[in-house]
Scaffold this active site. Structure first.
Site, PDB file in Angstrom:
ATOM      1  CG  HIS A 371      -7.155 -12.754 -11.230  1.00  0.00           C
ATOM      2  ND1 HIS A 371      -6.646 -11.647 -11.872  1.00  0.00           N
ATOM      3  CD2 HIS A 371      -6.848 -13.821 -12.023  1.00  0.00           C
ATOM      4  CE1 HIS A 371      -6.078 -12.014 -13.008  1.00  0.00           C
ATOM      5  NE2 HIS A 371      -6.179 -13.326 -13.114  1.00  0.00           N
ATOM      6  CE  LYS A 562     -13.738   0.816  -9.756  1.00  0.00           C
ATOM      7  NZ  LYS A 562     -12.381   0.329 -10.006  1.00  0.00           N
ATOM      8  NE  ARG A 563     -16.732  -8.114  -9.734  1.00  0.00           N
ATOM      9  CZ  ARG A 563     -16.320  -8.489  -8.525  1.00  0.00           C
ATOM     10  NH1 ARG A 563     -17.201  -8.851  -7.597  1.00  0.00           N
ATOM     11  NH2 ARG A 563     -15.029  -8.513  -8.241  1.00  0.00           N
ATOM     12  CE  LYS A 568     -14.724  -4.706  -8.069  1.00  0.00           C
ATOM     13  NZ  LYS A 568     -13.321  -4.519  -8.496  1.00  0.00           N
ATOM     14  CB  THR A 670      -7.607  -3.638 -15.771  1.00  0.00           C
ATOM     15  OG1 THR A 670      -8.943  -4.148 -15.715  1.00  0.00           O
ATOM     16  CG2 THR A 670      -6.617  -4.742 -15.448  1.00  0.00           C
ATOM     17  CE  LYS A 674      -9.608  -1.775 -19.377  1.00  0.00           C
ATOM     18  NZ  LYS A 674     -10.788  -2.586 -19.035  1.00  0.00           N
TER      19      LYS A 674
END
Length: 830
Positions: A371, A562-563, A568, A670, A674
């Site tokens: 991952h 998100k985290r 990111k 993910t 969504k």
């Protein structure tokens, strides 16, 4: 003539429970009044919720048992999904949806003068995960049950899940999330299946009665693993699979020597310490104690689960002749990799198999999902720590490595550097065990989770393993369950879709393609916009309640949740917000598109820069929202304690999904799926599953920006972020606002680390490099949003194209290409 004696009743056989309103109401009242002992004066929503949960659980339990009976009768192959994270969220809504009684249950509550929404809010999120990895595991279990595949999940029952995040004066503050404080009505304790897990001690060699050299793990400190089972219902098909979560407990053994010496506290200290293993989800491993506890957790999961699987197999079969044909162990990232050595240990030490036979079984049953593309995220454990905690496992790992390196040297003779690079044991000042390498060596399948990610694993991170075993490697692009992330989280849109194309899409998401034919119809677009506006009102209410910031639903809702991590690039997002603020202050607001920017996510407790980014977002939000000049143009909020139940509201009300990671760093994502499923448009880089989202939606329905993975690598050696900043007037102005402390007037220097990472430290994540293109594409977004009719058409087409990103499709691929299971319908309820 003698009468035939009556048949002995089977204790577990009971008349079936009805799903109708009267039956549900009766059981609800019985649990409330009798089991929980409440009277007419009690109005506590907690007891109302628990009563309803128990009534629904009864209906799941009868289906649960029939599912297991069907699996046992079929005696087919099974898969065990091992993960240190399962981010299940709330179970009440999922149970009602999958049983098909959402409306019935709501009507029952209404008949008692109760509001289902208030009751459902009393359930704590089962926050047994940090983010995408754990939520993916939850979606996968849902799809396995919906597809009626015999798959069982194994995880840990943490007393404290992912911490509750508070924002105080803009800073992240972590509070314990004791999600079990009110109990968990969805679980069943199974003490009869308790397993003993060993730590410490030493390896002892001896000869058995036949003169064979044998090994035992002696003088260990033992912990008991007590299983708690959680039902995982399929969608309206009577199948209920199992998630088994292990809780650590002390043994009944007592150190009498210490007790007799008068040291009662020392005698019980070890017993108390045993329960710490499952106390907290993923301890902060910045310290030595944190690392040791995390390794303990990983082995605890591995050992308890492997012993449990062997127990189930031997109960029915007695030997291991067909074991490899009937089992697959899917490792969700490197965390459960101790199962490799643990299965070898159990087969050899406890069940007398020789090495070759044990390895043949192990290497035919292990499958590894990677991952991450970040080398630093691949787990490594010090050999000395392994030797202290798990000496027998270390012996086995050394032997696996020796045999593996022999195979490598046969393929590449005298290539000593390659041997060193590929060795499971990383040599150096302090040798480490490379858990990802152990997983690859032992597994028959190694997969990434998006097409780009899998390709990069083969070309870079695991290139030499791919050269040795190219047929092991494959791709399984992630997906999310449409039941949770569209049917439940967006009931208004689900109703519109079902009324337009039928309800087949809930189990065959590709049917959403039928919406394409309706995207050009003005009436359908108008109804689609109405649904989105209603959802935006709900999201605005959430933001108002949690952030005390008012969001206007007519504004563009621009969301990144998100985290919090540098790759990111929440930092790129907030730099754009500062740019918009600067434009407003300069009066550059011609043809402006009002925008509400929502950012949410948790930073790891030990990740200082990520926490500083949260502080920057919070301070920028305060400055923007306090300035009258921005009132009708720009709002900003940081949502505290981002969680599954919050995402259920957020994904339905979002217009623009921010997926802006540095290309080549996000494995899949993910959240992006969504948002797409719920009609949000994406602004993103060519990273992770963004690539496939863009392919499905079409270039014209995706806002693409940024360097590609290849361009990043070409640019990196000569990259000079300070020159980029100096050459871009907009970025220079943004950086000057940061340097001059405009957002931290009374907190001097707190954002210097952010400025430094973008300049002096080389801007590793290419924020400055992508800023110009990002701002320009955000301008395209703003223009597109002003044409609401066309924006709605693009929104419809995104949802219509999201069929690929169902976790049902992902699981079907896992099964077809890795697991090889047969779907087994549950036995029918009599």
């Amino acid at each position: 003539m003698m009468k035939k004696p009556p048949a002995t009743p089977i204790l577990a056989d009971l008349p079936p429970l009805s799903l109708d309103a009267d039956s549900l109401a009766l059981d609800f009242r019985r649990y409330f009044g009798h089991t929980l002992g409440r009277d007419k004066y009690c109005t506590s929503p907690h007891y109302l919720y628990t009563s309803l949960a128990l009534a629904l659980r009864d209906r799941l339990v009868e289906r649960w048992k029939n599912t297991q009976y069907a699996y046992d009768e079929a005696d087919g192959k099974r898969t065990y999904y091992l993960s240190l994270e399962f981010l299940m969220g709330r179970s009440l809504s999922n149970a009602m949806l999958n049983l098909g009684i959402t409306d019935t249950a709501a009507q029952v509550m209404q008949n008692f003068g109760l509001a289902m929404e208030e009751i459902a809010e009393k359930e704590h999120d089962a926050g047994l995960g940090n983010g995408g990895l754990g939520r993916l595991a939850a979606c996968f279990l849902d799809s396995c049950a919906t597809l009626q595949l015999p798959v069982m999940g194994y995880g840990i029952r943490y007393d404290y899940g992912m911490f509750r995040q508070l924002i105080e004066d803009g800073y992240q503050v972590e509070e314990p999330d004791h999600w079990l404080r009110d109990g968990n009505p969805w679980e069943l304790e199974r003490p009869e299946f308790t397993q003993r897990v060993q730590f410490g001690g030493r390896t002892e060699y001896y000869q058995d009665n036949h003169g064979r050299l044998c090994v035992r793990w002696a003088d260990t400190h033992n912990v008991m693993a007590v299983p708690f089972d959680v039902p995982v219902p399929g969608y309206r098909n009577d199948t209920v699979n199992t998630l088994r979560l292990w809780k650590a407990a002390a043994t009944d053994e007592f150190n009498l020597d210490e007790f007799n010496a008068g040291s009662y506290a020392d005698a019980v200290a070890a017993k108390n310490a045993a329960e710490h293993i499952t106390m907290v989800l993923y301890p902060n491993d910045a310290s030595e104690n944190g690392k040791e506890l995390r390794l303990r957790q990983q082995y605890f999961l591995a050992s308890a689960s492997m012993q449990d699987v062997l127990r189930q197999w031997l109960r029915n079969h007695g030997n291991f002749d067909r074991f490899a044909d009937k089992h697959c162990f899917q490792l969700n990232d490197t965390h459960p990799t101790c199962v490799v050595a643990e299965l070898m240990r159990l087969l050899m030490d406890e069940h007398d198999l020789d090495w070759e036979r044990a390895w043949a079984i192990t290497s035919r049953t292990m499958a590894y999902t990677n991952h991450t593309l970040l080398p630093e995220a691949l787990e490594k454990w010090p050999v000395r720590m392994f030797r202290t905690l798990l000496p027998r496992l270390l012996d086995i790992i050394f032997e696996i490595n020796a045999r593996f390196l022999t195979e490598v040297s046969r393929r590449w003779p005298n290539d000593h550097e390659r041997l060193s690079r590929m060795s499971i044991i990383e040599e150096g000042g302090e040798p480490h065990v490379r858990m990802a390498y152990l997983a690859i060596v032992a597994s028959f399948s190694v997969n990434g989770v998006a097409e780009l990610h899998s390709r990069l694993l083969q070309q870079s991170l695991f290139r030499e393993f791919y050269e040795l075993w190219p047929r092991k490697f494959n791709n399984k692009t992630n997906g999310v369950t449409p039941r949770r992330w569209l049917s439940w989280s967006n009931p208004r849109l689900a109703k519109l879709i079902t009324g337009t194309i039928g309800d087949g899409w809930t189990t065959d998401l590709k049917q959403l393609q039928k919406l394409t034919a309706h995207a050009g119809k003005p009436e359908f677009r108008a109804r689609w916009r109405e649904v989105k506006q209603e959802n935006k009102l709900l999201l605005a209410a959430l933001v108002e309640a949690d952030c005390a910031v008012s969001f206007d639903p007519d504004f563009l809702f621009d969301v990144q949740v998100k985290r919090i991590h540098e790759y990111k690039r929440q930092l790129l997002n907030v730099l754009h917000v500062i740019h918009l603020y600067d434009r407003i202050k300069r009066g550059d607001t011609a043809e402006w598109t009002p925008r509400c920017v929502l950012i949410g996510g948790k930073a790891a407790p030990g990740y200082a820069l990520a926490k500083t980014i949260i502080k920057l977002i919070s301070n920028v939000a305060h400055v923007v929202n306090s300035d009258p000049a921005t009132a009708d143009l720009l709002r900003v909020a940081f949502l505290p304690d981002y969680r599954v139940s919050a995402m259920e509201v957020i994904c339905a009300g979002t217009d623009l999904s921010e997926q802006v990671s540095t290309a080549g760093k996000e494995a899949s994502g993910t959240g992006n799926m969504k948002f797409m499923m719920n009609g949000a448009l994406t602004i993103g880089t060519l990273d992770g599953a963004n690539i496939e989202i863009r392919e499905e939606a079409g270039d014209e329905n995706f806002f693409l920006f940024g360097l590609t993975t290849e361009e990043v690598e070409v640019l990196r050696p000569d990259y000079n972020p300070e020159a980029v900043i100096a050459a871009d007037e907009d970025l220079y102005r943004v950086m000057e606002l940061l340097r001059r402390g405009h957002f931290n007037r009374f907190e001097p220097g707190i954002f210097d680390p952010i400025v430094d990472t973008l300049t002096q430290h080389g801007d590793y994540w290419m924020v400055a490099a992508d800023f110009r293109h990002y701002v320009d594409v955000q301008q395209q977004v703003a223009r597109a949003y002003r044409d609401q009719d066309n924006w709605t058409r693009m929104s419809i087409l995104n949802t219509a194209a999201s069929g690929k990103f169902s976790s049902d499709r992902t699981i079907q691929e896992y099964n077809a290409e890795i697991w090889g299971l047969q779907a087994i319908p549950a036995l029918k309820i009599a």
